[in-house]
Each structure stands twice: as structure tokens, then as C-alpha cells.
Design a protein around this motif. Structure first.
Motif, mmCIF file in Angstrom:
data_model
loop_
_atom_site.group_PDB
_atom_site.id
_atom_site.type_symbol
_atom_site.label_atom_id
_atom_site.label_comp_id
_atom_site.label_asym_id
_atom_site.label_seq_id
_atom_site.Cartn_x
_atom_site.Cartn_y
_atom_site.Cartn_z
ATOM 1 N N PHE A 10 38.086 3.109 52.045
ATOM 2 C CA PHE A 10 37.253 3.363 50.881
ATOM 3 C C PHE A 10 37.042 2.093 50.060
ATOM 4 O O PHE A 10 35.972 1.890 49.489
ATOM 5 C CB PHE A 10 37.857 4.472 50.027
ATOM 6 C CG PHE A 10 37.853 5.813 50.696
ATOM 7 C CD1 PHE A 10 36.719 6.290 51.322
ATOM 8 C CD2 PHE A 10 38.995 6.600 50.716
ATOM 9 C CE1 PHE A 10 36.708 7.524 51.954
ATOM 10 C CE2 PHE A 10 38.995 7.833 51.340
ATOM 11 C CZ PHE A 10 37.854 8.301 51.965
ATOM 12 N N SER A 11 38.048 1.233 49.994
ATOM 13 C CA SER A 11 37.895 -0.024 49.258
ATOM 14 C C SER A 11 36.909 -0.945 49.968
ATOM 15 O O SER A 11 36.097 -1.623 49.326
ATOM 16 C CB SER A 11 39.257 -0.722 49.110
ATOM 17 O OG SER A 11 40.151 0.059 48.347
ATOM 18 N N ARG A 12 36.961 -0.968 51.292
ATOM 19 C CA ARG A 12 36.011 -1.778 52.053
ATOM 20 C C ARG A 12 34.588 -1.266 51.883
ATOM 21 O O ARG A 12 33.633 -2.042 51.907
ATOM 22 C CB ARG A 12 36.368 -1.748 53.545
ATOM 23 C CG ARG A 12 37.644 -2.467 53.913
ATOM 24 C CD ARG A 12 38.001 -2.194 55.357
ATOM 25 N NE ARG A 12 37.024 -2.737 56.277
ATOM 26 C CZ ARG A 12 36.923 -2.362 57.552
ATOM 27 N NH1 ARG A 12 37.714 -1.412 58.035
ATOM 28 N NH2 ARG A 12 36.018 -2.912 58.338
ATOM 29 N N ALA A 13 34.459 0.044 51.737
ATOM 30 C CA ALA A 13 33.126 0.644 51.653
ATOM 31 C C ALA A 13 32.455 0.406 50.311
ATOM 32 O O ALA A 13 31.238 0.501 50.190
ATOM 33 C CB ALA A 13 33.225 2.151 51.910
ATOM 34 N N ALA A 14 33.244 0.093 49.289
ATOM 35 C CA ALA A 14 32.689 -0.038 47.938
ATOM 36 C C ALA A 14 32.016 -1.386 47.731
ATOM 37 O O ALA A 14 32.363 -2.371 48.367
ATOM 38 C CB ALA A 14 33.798 0.156 46.909
ATOM 39 N N GLN A 15 31.065 -1.405 46.813
ATOM 40 C CA GLN A 15 30.419 -2.664 46.424
ATOM 41 C C GLN A 15 31.293 -3.440 45.452
ATOM 42 O O GLN A 15 31.250 -4.665 45.407
ATOM 43 C CB GLN A 15 29.059 -2.362 45.784
ATOM 44 C CG GLN A 15 28.086 -1.713 46.743
ATOM 45 C CD GLN A 15 27.027 -0.921 46.024
ATOM 46 O OE1 GLN A 15 27.090 -0.716 44.813
ATOM 47 N NE2 GLN A 15 26.038 -0.438 46.769
ATOM 48 N N ASN A 16 32.068 -2.719 44.647
ATOM 49 C CA ASN A 16 32.991 -3.344 43.706
ATOM 50 C C ASN A 16 34.344 -2.657 43.797
ATOM 51 O O ASN A 16 34.419 -1.421 43.877
ATOM 52 C CB ASN A 16 32.464 -3.236 42.265
ATOM 53 C CG ASN A 16 31.243 -4.111 42.029
ATOM 54 O OD1 ASN A 16 31.352 -5.316 41.924
ATOM 55 N ND2 ASN A 16 30.073 -3.486 41.953
#
Length: 294
Positions: free
Chosen positions: A151-157
Motif C-alpha cells: 500500500f505504501s508503494r502504491a501511494a503517491q505520497n
């Protein structure tokens, strides 16, 4: 078929293919108890008050607490989605000020140990959402599990929440190290939470910066210092969020300022992150239409 008809159809397809202006923000921290969920919901409420279409995804799949913090009892959750009892759209509930919430399950060990097939099922479930969301806030679990990383990789920030405890700083560093070295995430926004003063917040940020600059090739941005505030504890007991229960309290004002800052951040023109296709429907209604109108 006339030229006007073709132009009208092409215009309609371009409208469908137009990327939605969705900011995707993961709120994480490595350690539990640093206030991630409170900050996530506070940001969501502040943004919704400004008329933004906000969705909160409770990504702590085995120990859900977003719904508990709001005093909401959802009939359906992600667990039901994964076993095929309902669609993801069916599981979405509405919170205060119209925020949309995707609830996880609580006390279900199997949700923290999803198989590859179940991961694929979850990803596909997101592609069925038709909500036009401007802000998607992902409240991750504690630790550095595969789901937190995904989920962290998927986020823009990526918002990294830290408090002034050695374990919080150590765990935040471990998360940043893993994301940067193994998954090429290089930029992080740091939120210092539960500090007695802004000066203490800057000192905490300096501690984290010192170790990351020495060993990692990353960029840290200090975006907020949220003060230690007894009104937060009082709000939790009421199953409300401090920005709603005590909007003029120091913590509420700091969260409101952070929400305004986030709304000013630009939205990337293209998806970012290796797994961001799991919210493809939110960011880009259909790549198929984009291909056929080129």
C-alpha cells in the motif's frame, strides 16, 4: 456514420479516459500507537468539510479500528468481499461529513496472511469501484508486512507518523529503509505527533534525518508537528475525532493545517508506484478507451 457522430463518440471516450484527480496518500509509521488512525480520520474530515470527495481505506486488515473509532458497526467488510459474499462497493460505508470508508476485519488472523490469489482478488475488487474520489487515504497497519509495503508503494505520497520514542524512530527508519532500498520509494513526508512543542518536533525530525542521510538516499520533508493534546484522548472516549469534537484544540488546528497543506500538493499526471494499478479505476477510468482513441 457521419463525421459529427464520430467526433461526438471520440469526445465521449476521451471523457471516460480522463484521469480522475485523485491524491493517494498512505499514512504509516512502522510502529503501532503513534496515532496514525486519528490523523487519517482527522485529515479526511477536514478535507470533506471543504467539499472534497474523500475515501478512507482501513488497510489494517486484521485489526481494524477506523469504524470503532467512529462508533460505526458495518455489516460488511473486506473479509466478506474476499470470500465472495459481497462486492467492495457493498462494503463501503459512509462516515461523518460524507467520507466513504472501506472497513477491514478485526481479530481475523487470516486477513493478515492473504494468499497470492486473495491479493489478486483484493486488487480486482478495487477495480470495480465507480466512486469519483478526490482523496484516498490509506491507513496502514503497524510494522513492515507485505501489505504495508504494497500500500505504501502504491501511494503517491507516504506520510510517516513518528512520536518521540526510540522505538518509534527506529521502526520509522526501518520502514523508510525497506521502501527505499528494495522498492525505490525515495520521498517521504514526516509528521511528528504528540510533541510538547514545535521545537521538539523539529528535533525529532532532525534525529530521523541524521540517520537517513547517513545511510540512505532518500528525501524527508517535515510537514507537520501535532502537539500532545488531552482533547485527543477525550475524543477517543466519545468515539469521535478531535477535529470534530474539539475543532479549536491545538491538535485539531494542527491536523487542519496539515489537511490544507496536502490539498495544495499537486496530483501527479500519471500513476505512481509499482502496484498502483490496484486503484486503477480511481485514477484512470479505462486504459482501453485511451488506446482506441489514439
Amino acid at each position: 456514420m457521419t463525421n459529427n457522430t464520430i467526433r461526438d463518440q471520440a469526445s465521449g471516450l476521451r471523457h471516460l479516459a480522463r484521469p480522475l484527480s485523485t491524491k493517494v496518500i498512505a499514512v504509516t509509521g512502522g510502529k503501532g500507537g503513534v496515532g496514525k488512525s486519528n490523523i487519517t480520520l482527522g485529515l479526511a474530515i477536514c478535507m470533506a468539510r471543504q467539499g472534497k470527495k474523500v475515501m478512507v481505506f482501513d488497510a489494517d486488515l486484521g485489526l481494524a479500528n477506523i469504524d470503532v473509532m467512529l462508533g460505526i458497526r458495518p455489516k460488511l467488510n473486506l473479509g466478506h468481499v474476499l470470500i465472495g459474499k459481497c462486492t467492495l462497493k457493498d462494503a463501503v460505508i459512509e462516515g461523518p461529513y460524507g467520507i466513504k470508508i472501506i472497513p477491514a476485519t478485526s481479530g481475523t488472523r487470516s486477513m493478515t496472511e492473504l494468499s497470492h490469489t486473495q491479493h489478486v482478488g483484493l486488487i480486482r475488487a478495487f477495480s470495480t469501484l465507480e466512486e469519483e474520489i478526490e482523496i484516498l487515504l490509506i491507513d496502514t497497519a503497524a510494522g513492515i508486512s507485505d501489505m504495508v509495503i504494497s500500500f505504501s508503494r502504491a501511494a503517491q505520497n507516504v506520510l510517516v507518523v513518528v512520536c518521540d520514542e526510540p522505538t518509534s524512530i527506529t521502526d520509522a527508519y526501518a520502514l523508510i529503509k525497506l521502501l527505499s532500498r528494495e522498492h525505490q520509494v525515495q520521498r517521504f513526508k514526516v509528521v511528528a505527533n504528540m510533541l510538547r512543542s514545535y521545537r521538539e518536533g523539529r528535533e525529532l525530525f532532525s534525529k530521523l534525518t541524521l540517520v537517513t542521510q547517513r545511510f540512505l538516499n532518500v528525501s524527508l520533508d517535515f510537514v507537520a508537528c501535532i502537539p500532545l493534546d488531552d482533547k485527543v484522548r477525550q475524543s477517543v472516549k466519545k468515539q469521535k475525532i478531535v477535529v470534530d469534537a474539539f475543532p479549536r484544540s491545538p491538535a485539531a488546528l494542527a491536523i487542519t493545517a496539515l489537511a490544507n497543506k496536502i490539498l495544495s500538493w499537486p496530483t501527479p499526471d500519471v500513476p505512481n508506484g509499482h502496484l498502483e494499478f490496484f486503484i486503477e479505476r480511481l485514477l484512470n477510468k479505462s486504459g482501453f478507451f485511451r488506446r482506441i482513441i489514439r
